[in-house]
Design an enzyme around this catalytic site. Structure first.
Site, mmCIF file in Angstrom:
data_model
loop_
_atom_site.group_PDB
_atom_site.id
_atom_site.type_symbol
_atom_site.label_atom_id
_atom_site.label_comp_id
_atom_site.label_asym_id
_atom_site.label_seq_id
_atom_site.Cartn_x
_atom_site.Cartn_y
_atom_site.Cartn_z
ATOM 1 N N HIS A 156 19.892 33.004 14.154
ATOM 2 C CA HIS A 156 18.449 33.280 14.125
ATOM 3 C C HIS A 156 18.160 34.670 14.708
ATOM 4 O O HIS A 156 17.320 35.405 14.181
ATOM 5 C CB HIS A 156 17.722 32.200 14.934
ATOM 6 N N TYR A 184 12.675 40.545 18.985
ATOM 7 C CA TYR A 184 12.856 39.096 19.165
ATOM 8 C C TYR A 184 14.025 38.878 20.106
ATOM 9 O O TYR A 184 15.064 39.536 19.979
ATOM 10 C CB TYR A 184 13.159 38.421 17.822
HETATM 11 C C1 3ML Z 1 8.244 31.560 16.036
HETATM 12 C C2 3ML Z 1 9.670 31.567 16.416
HETATM 13 C C3 3ML Z 1 10.207 31.151 17.571
HETATM 14 C C4 3ML Z 1 11.617 31.321 17.468
HETATM 15 O O1 3ML Z 1 12.466 31.113 18.343
HETATM 16 O O2 3ML Z 1 11.950 31.797 16.290
HETATM 17 C C5 3ML Z 1 10.739 32.119 15.600
HETATM 18 C C6 3ML Z 1 10.774 31.691 14.171
HETATM 19 C C7 3ML Z 1 10.987 30.224 13.954
HETATM 20 O O3 3ML Z 1 10.367 29.375 14.608
HETATM 21 O O4 3ML Z 1 11.761 29.883 13.055
#
Ligand code: 3ML
Length: 107
Positions: free
Chosen positions: A26, A39
């Protein structure tokens, strides 16, 4: 700067090791998301309870994440992007529960 903090809980059926792997995927995917300034996702390593003020019991949760956006316009651009939507699809595959916290500056 708009900053949103998230508490992440892994799905009950997912091992901590698999969750950690998916957090890394991610994080790597976040670099392609338009208008997302930054992020971060960090796994919970320890939760010390020996605080100098009364302890607040929150949880359980497995990771803490944060999204940064430079402006409301950038946040809108992010929301509308199809790559962001794909990123959220990946999120759905490994985030069991999510607690978003929209933060603001002290002054
Ligand atoms: C909003 C979010 C918090 C996370 O940790 O990643 C992003 C995208 C998601 O939830 O997939």
């Amino acid at each position: 700067m708009i900053r949103i903090v998230y508490l992440l809980v892994r799905p009950e059926s997912m091992s901590p090791e698999k969750f950690a792997e998916e957090c890394k995927v991610h994080y790597d995917m976040s670099h392609d998301v338009p208008a997302l300034y930054k992020y971060e996702v960090r796994l919970v390593a320890r939760e010390p309870e020996d605080t100098h003020v009364p302890y607040l019991n929150v949880g359980p949760f497995d990771a803490v994440a944060e999204c940064w956006f430079e402006s409301d316009e950038k946040y809108q651009e992010y929301l509308e992007s199809s790559i962001r939507k794909e990123w959220f699809e990946h999120g759905k595959s490994f985030i069991g529960k999510l607690k978003p916290i929209i933060t603001r500056d002290v002054h």
